[in-house]
Design an enzyme around this catalytic site. Sequence first.
Site, mmCIF file in Angstrom:
data_model
loop_
_atom_site.group_PDB
_atom_site.id
_atom_site.type_symbol
_atom_site.label_atom_id
_atom_site.label_comp_id
_atom_site.label_asym_id
_atom_site.label_seq_id
_atom_site.Cartn_x
_atom_site.Cartn_y
_atom_site.Cartn_z
ATOM 1 N N LYS A 73 0.648 -1.351 -0.175
ATOM 2 C CA LYS A 73 -0.116 -0.218 -0.729
ATOM 3 C C LYS A 73 0.894 1.630 0.034
ATOM 4 C CE LYS A 73 -4.573 -1.487 2.203
ATOM 5 N NZ LYS A 73 -5.720 -0.813 3.757
ATOM 6 N N SER A 92 -11.544 5.621 7.873
ATOM 7 C CA SER A 92 -10.060 6.264 7.235
ATOM 8 C C SER A 92 -9.752 6.409 5.273
ATOM 9 C CB SER A 92 -8.364 5.454 7.325
ATOM 10 O OG SER A 92 -8.347 5.478 8.802
HETATM 11 O O1 PNS Z 1 -7.401 -1.439 8.591
HETATM 12 P P1 PNS Z 1 -6.950 -2.536 8.040
HETATM 13 O O2 PNS Z 1 -6.457 -1.940 6.312
HETATM 14 O O3 PNS Z 1 -8.936 -2.695 7.763
HETATM 15 O O4 PNS Z 1 -6.642 -3.380 8.212
HETATM 16 C C1 PNS Z 1 -6.690 -4.705 7.926
HETATM 17 C C2 PNS Z 1 -5.299 -6.085 8.719
HETATM 18 C C3 PNS Z 1 -3.961 -5.198 9.028
HETATM 19 C C4 PNS Z 1 -5.972 -6.708 9.536
HETATM 20 C C5 PNS Z 1 -5.466 -7.236 7.775
HETATM 21 O O5 PNS Z 1 -4.814 -6.656 6.479
HETATM 22 C C6 PNS Z 1 -4.025 -8.437 8.484
HETATM 23 O O6 PNS Z 1 -3.991 -8.984 9.282
HETATM 24 N N1 PNS Z 1 -3.188 -8.018 8.011
HETATM 25 C C7 PNS Z 1 -1.638 -8.921 8.207
HETATM 26 C C8 PNS Z 1 -1.567 -10.284 7.079
HETATM 27 C C9 PNS Z 1 -2.517 -11.420 7.603
HETATM 28 O O7 PNS Z 1 -2.597 -11.207 8.709
HETATM 29 N N2 PNS Z 1 -3.623 -11.913 6.916
HETATM 30 C C10 PNS Z 1 -4.219 -13.147 7.053
HETATM 31 C C11 PNS Z 1 -5.631 -12.413 7.229
HETATM 32 S S1 PNS Z 1 -6.370 -12.397 5.586
#
Ligand code: PNS
Length: 164
Positions: A40, A127
């Site tokens: 991102k 956000s």
């Molecule tokens: O604020 P957001 O962007 O909705 O948060 C999303 C987040 C960071 C919680 C999610 O993308 C995440 O946990 N990413 C880390 C990678 C991961 O663990 N993926 C497995 C779950 S699909």
Amino acid sequence: MIAIYPGSFDPITLGHLDIIQRGSRLFAQVIVAVLRNPNKTPLFTVQRRLEQIRVCTKHLTNVEVDAFAGLTVNYAQMRGAQVLLRGLRAISDFEVELQMAHTNKTLSYEIETVFLATSNEYSFLSSSVVKEVAKFGGSVDHLVPPHVALDIYQCYAQNHPVSN
Ligand code: PNS
């Protein structure tokens, strides 16, 4: 119990803050965990986001703010956390959040995802909405903490001129 509240927080909104405050009453410790996401292009650096979150959570003694990379469940395990905390705003959140919770469950059976319903007044807030409003010159004073609003105005005034 230790809960991880993971997210992008680019930037933190009053909706996020509401979840952190309510989570801090439910859990012994809440770790707000900012994902370092190479996929991102954020408005704010991870360091700036950490500072923004620290300023508005400093009154909450059982809240810690940290950054992480990789899988959230791995970070949770490393921190000795049992819970992943997420806010649910609307049905539109539900599908993606449920998918994420199920995926995380397959990765680590011991870690539970706990959802808090976002308070009514913040159910529209994200956000992305904040950035959209600020980008076109609108006020975000009612959407984010005051120091974050200042950062956003400054950022768009300096680095993000609106073009086509
Ligand atoms: O604020 P957001 O962007 O909705 O948060 C999303 C987040 C960071 C919680 C999610 O993308 C995440 O946990 N990413 C880390 C990678 C991961 O663990 N993926 C497995 C779950 S699909």
